[in-house]
Write a protein that holds these residues in place. Structure first.
Motif, PDB file in Angstrom:
ATOM      1  N   MET A 552      -5.180  -2.151  -9.948  1.00 23.27           N
ATOM      2  CA  MET A 552      -5.301  -2.942  -8.527  1.00 23.27           C
ATOM      3  C   MET A 552      -6.166  -4.269  -8.531  1.00 23.27           C
ATOM      4  SD  MET A 552      -5.444   0.156  -5.848  1.00 23.27           S
ATOM      5  CE  MET A 552      -5.155  -1.029  -4.596  1.00 23.27           C
ATOM      6  N   MET A 621       2.442  -6.605  -1.466  1.00 18.07           N
ATOM      7  CA  MET A 621       1.211  -5.534  -1.717  1.00 18.07           C
ATOM      8  C   MET A 621       0.077  -6.407  -2.665  1.00 18.07           C
ATOM      9  SD  MET A 621       1.517  -2.682  -1.309  1.00 18.07           S
ATOM     10  CE  MET A 621       2.872  -1.931  -0.402  1.00 18.07           C
ATOM     11  N   CYS A 713      -7.890   5.235   0.885  1.00 15.66           N
ATOM     12  CA  CYS A 713      -7.593   6.560   0.248  1.00 15.66           C
ATOM     13  C   CYS A 713      -8.894   7.194   0.847  1.00 15.66           C
ATOM     14  CB  CYS A 713      -7.737   6.403  -1.481  1.00 15.66           C
ATOM     15  SG  CYS A 713      -6.625   5.626  -2.021  1.00 15.66           S
ATOM     16  N   CYS A 799      -0.899   8.458  -0.656  1.00 12.57           N
ATOM     17  CA  CYS A 799      -1.289   7.331  -1.742  1.00 12.57           C
ATOM     18  C   CYS A 799      -0.110   6.944  -2.677  1.00 12.57           C
ATOM     19  CB  CYS A 799      -2.486   7.604  -2.501  1.00 12.57           C
ATOM     20  SG  CYS A 799      -3.241   6.548  -3.501  1.00 12.57           S
TER      21      CYS A 799
HETATM   22  N1  GLN Z   1      -0.917   0.040  -3.415  1.00 11.66           N
HETATM   23  C1  GLN Z   1      -1.628   1.092  -4.201  1.00 11.66           C
HETATM   24  C2  GLN Z   1      -0.637   2.018  -4.907  1.00 11.66           C
HETATM   25  O1  GLN Z   1       0.495   2.182  -4.092  1.00 11.66           O
HETATM   26  C3  GLN Z   1      -2.679   1.592  -3.670  1.00 11.66           C
HETATM   27  C4  GLN Z   1      -3.365   2.483  -4.642  1.00 11.66           C
HETATM   28  C5  GLN Z   1      -4.542   3.050  -4.067  1.00 11.66           C
HETATM   29  O2  GLN Z   1      -4.699   3.414  -2.762  1.00 11.66           O
HETATM   30  N2  GLN Z   1      -5.674   3.554  -5.011  1.00 11.66           N
HETATM   31  O3  GLN Z   1      -0.833   2.239  -6.106  1.00 11.66           O
END
Ligand code: GLN
Ligand code: ZN
Length: 827
Positions: A552, A621, A713, A799
């Motif tokens: 990310m 995203m 999270c 998640c």
């Molecule tokens: N958008 C990210 C995913 O779906 C979010 C990941 C995370 O919250 N660590 O993987």
């Protein structure tokens, strides 16, 4: 004369040898003996690095095969009932033999079982699917869930959470520290044993939920535990150790009355146990204790430390510089003082000349006026939080960045150079010249030498508004009309499975076995499949699946100036898992669009399949500025808040470009916003302010009709509720796997400062391979509907799906959509 020391060294090795050794063992490809000798080899190599750099006091006990808190748990026989049952025969045998033989090999499988969970048959699991118990503690499976993990203070390291109960039978099962002390001694190296202190250990323990009892509190165990610490320390003394360092980083936090009392009681008991039965012991024969606090200053907790007869005290003078000015320091009374001057948390070369200039004169007064008996120059904290060495980075990093870096090995030399300069007072001495040259040569990060874009800080205050055009109610009305979602709309958090096929194709692309065009076409094909899949599942807000990114933060770093990535800059995250944080070294600006093309491609494809009239939105995203900062190494020549604003402006540009390309829903993930919260309450206010502002800068430029989502999270976020409200997103999706439905407490809902926006508390835990049933998710949703209005509740997992298989994701999401459809009939 001052001495040098290191508070702890990274465990993984120059080439992540530890990861490889441990995972080979898990896969059944090596034996216990092979694993242990691989680990021993690494330890010896690391001790020798420190020794040859000239370090006087070399640590042992900082190494671990998985985690230091787990080591302590097993060392003290803190084993949850579920493992006691599973390993009853082995444990009985081990306990019988504890005094007469080394049981560490026998304990190894129990250790890894506690770390990773274990199938009831005790077969080895595959290495890339650790069964971490977090999140699905209640579900019965055919496996025994591992201990939970918890963030280690405010670092990105995760330690295990031992479980204690009234019936925990504290005993010294093994003494790893002594073993390592002897191993080092046999290799010609005299070391200083380190151990995590009882208060920090208990701080990380939780009550065993299976046997929890109302009358029992974890601090009740402190006396029993401390007796074992005494036993352990006396064993170290008997092995020839003159000092032991007890690490209590919990002193860098605000301690409540209960833990302060526990602290005093623990150490009073420890000292009396160390003297018990040995009234005649000469003071210089008794093993001495260095208390080490790090990750911040002692502040008022310094009284606790000074009230006790510790023979040595360590100060973190990077994050806790204020301690050095504390008047309380005058009460050092013959103690050895360890000064943590080299940063163990960041990767920049220290300006050792400046440090020398600042501290050199003050040291003599520390010795004369404050009563320090000896001074040790040290790292601020263990070096576990920085990569191994910069040596292999030279070829591919830009020279001006490379020259500014110091990882663990380089830091060890910095410590020793500093010691040499202080010891050789002659100003023409070589040691001082080394420091001075460094200072002159522009290779240390200094504010005046970096081309900091002075404007960027002001831009956001003057030109860029950090508030949306209208308030939530107004936006919500516009959005409800535009999107016309059914009640309880369904969506996912973003990523879809990163399958073997994707990994292999990406590898091929990296090795130039396929062209860029072929790779991009492959990703597009994956997106098409993913879109068709989501339409078939009948989700309301779709995503492109994040197939093009493995992570990310690094992904976004490629499109931003001032970012770079290392080849081998691995840092342990948990167990054998390592991360390679990008380095932010300069001003951050967006070089080009990052996600626009791919998101637009996905949206166009949905429009094509469903027709414009019936189309559904594809969520853009992005990762938010705070998470990018938390998961990178940041500059230390300008305030973090300024870097945050630069990143926020770059994300803002991307958000606006997505919007102008027809993307109507945009998610800016901030999963790390809670973990950046400083350890001390009084420092939290400033963080709250800049982190919220940076999120708002990133997201507030859009029209009322554009729906901003964010994702975190974290399930226990009442602590940051104020921040969440101020972030002013339209929809928040959050973790909620602990069936703790008091996510946002109802009282908050009725108060003026209530959370009013839409919310999607995850209906199931994506970290578990279990498929959530329609029934269990329905019950959860019904509970949620007692707290949230049906117009505000979203239905989603907790998640991203990237670690799950296609079959698991398909089954789980099918059930999830079924729940939404069923509930829409009645609500
Ligand atoms: N958008 C990210 C995913 O779906 C979010 C990941 C995370 O919250 N660590 O993987
Ligand atoms: Zn998440």
């Amino acid at each position: 004369m001052v001495f040098s020391s290191v508070l702890g060294f990274p465990r993984m090795g120059s080439d992540r040898q530890l990861k490889k050794a441990v995972e080979a063992y898990w896969k059944g490809k090596s034996t216990r003996t092979e694993l242990i000798s691989a680990a021993d080899e690494l330890k010896i190599e690391h001790w020798n690095i420190m020794k040859s750099a000239g370090i006087d006091v070399i640590p042992v006990g900082d190494f671990s095969l998985y985690d230091h808190i787990l080591d302590a748990a097993l060392m003290f026989n803190v084993i949850p009932a579920r493992f006691e049952v599973e390993f009853s025969a082995e444990l009985a045998k081990i306990r019988r033999n504890v005094k007469s033989m080394d049981v560490s090999q026998e304990l190894l499988d129990i250790y890894f079982a506690m770390a990773r969970g274990v199938k009831k048959s005790k077969t080895h699991e595959s290495a890339d699917e650790p069964n971490h118990g977090h999140g699905h503690g209640h579900e019965e499976t055919d496996g025994i869930p591992s201990l939970e993990m918890k963030k280690w203070f405010d670092t990105n390291y995760h330690s295990m959470v031992p479980e204690i109960s009234k019936s925990t039978n504290f005993m010294l099962l093994q003494n790893n520290v002594k073993k390592d002390f002897i191993l080092a001694k046999n290799n010609g190296i005299i070391t200083n044993p380190h151990i995590i202190g009882p208060i920090t250990f208990l701080h990380y323990c939780k009550l065993d939920s299976a046997v929890e009892s109302a009358s029992f509190n974890k601090w009740n165990s402190v006396n029993k535990l401390v007796e074992l610490y005494a036993e352990l320390v006396l064993e170290l003394e008997a092995s020839g150790s003159e000092w032991v360092t007890i690490e209590e980083p919990v002193l860098a936090t605000d301690l409540n009355k209960e833990s302060k009392e526990a602290f005093l009681q623990a150490y009073k008991t420890l000292y009396s146990k160390l003297l018990e039965g040995r009234p005649d012991i000469q003071n210089d024969k008794k093993i001495k204790v260095m208390l080490a606090n790090y990750f911040g200053s002692y502040k008022e907790n310094l009284d606790l430390a000074l009230d006790l007869p510790f023979e040595g005290l360590h100060f973190d003078l990077v994050l806790g510089k204020s301690d050095f000015e504390s008047a309380k320091l005058s009460k050092l009374n013959g103690r050895v003082v360890s000064l943590g001057l080299i940063d163990g948390r960041n990767i920049w070369r220290a300006d050792t000349f400046k440090i020398y200039k600042f501290y050199n004169d003050k040291l003599s007064s520390l010795l004369k006026d404050s009563g320090a008996s000896q001074i040790i120059i040290n790292s601020s904290c263990p070096l576990l939080y920085v990569p191994f060495s910069t040596a292999i980075e030279k070829e591919h990093l830009e020279e001006n960045v490379f020259n500014k870096l110091a990882f663990a090995v380089e830091k060890v030399f910095e410590i020793n150079n500093l010691k040499n300069a202080i010891n050789k007072q002659d100003s023409s001495s070589l040691s001082l010249t080394i420091l001075e040259n460094d200072h002159q040569s522009n290779s240390v990060q200094k504010a005046d030498k970096l081309s900091s874009n002075q404007n960027s800080h002001n831009t956001y205050e003057n030109d860029v508004s950090s508030t949306r055009l209208s308030d939530f109610q107004t936006r919500n009305a516009v959005q409800k009309k535009l999107f016309d979602f059914p009640n309880l709309p369904t969506t996912t958090i973003g990523s879809f499975p990163q399958t073997e096929e994707i990994r292999v194709t990406r590898q091929k692309f990296r090795k130039n076995l396929i062209t860029k065009q072929e790779y991009e076409e492959f990703i597009k094909e994956k997106i098409r499949e993913c879109i068709k899949w989501q339409i078939d599942l009948d989700l309301d807000v779709l995503v492109h699946g994040e197939y093009e990114r493995t992570d990310m933060v690094e992904f976004f770093g490629h499109f931003l100036t001032g970012f770079t990535t290392t080849k081998n800059g691995w840092v342990q995250s948990y167990g054998s898992r390592c991360v390679k944080p990008p380095i932010i070294y300069g001003d951050v600006k967006r070089k080009s669009s990052m996600t626009v093309e791919i998101t637009k491609f996905a949206q166009d494809y949905v429009n094509e399949i469903l027709g414009l009239e019936n189309s559904r939105p594809v969520k853009g995203m992005l990762t938010g500025p705070v998470t990018i900062i938390q998961w990178s190494f940041v500059r230390n020549d300008i305030p973090i808040s300024q870097t945050a604003m630069q990143i926020a402006l770059a994300i803002r540009e991307e958000v606006l470009e997505l919007e102008s390309n027809g993307i109507t829903v945009i998610q800016v993930d901030e999963p790390a916003i809670r973990e950046g919260l400083p350890l001390r309450k009084e420092e939290q206010k400033e963080y709250r302010k800049w982190s919220v502002t940076s999120f708002k800068i990133a997201t507030s430029g859009v029209k009322d009709s554009t729906q901003i989502h964010t994702h975190m999270c974290y399930s226990d976020f009442n602590e940051i509720l104020g921040m969440i409200i101020s972030m002013d997103a339209d929809v928040l999706t959050i973790e909620n796997s602990k069936s703790n439905l008091k996510l946002i407490e109802v009282d908050h809902l009725s108060s003026a400062q209530a959370y009013k926006a839409e919310i999607g508390p995850g209906l199931y835990d994506v970290h578990s391979p279990l498929i959530p049933t329609v029934n269990e998710m329905k019950l959860r949703a019904i509970e949620l509907l007692k707290v949230y209005k049906k117009e505000s509740l979203w239905i989603n997992p907790d998640c991203g799906n990237k670690t799950r298989t296609v079959a698991e994701v398909d089954a789980a999401l099918r059930n999830m959509v079924a729940v939404a459809k069923e509930l829409r009939k009645t609500f």
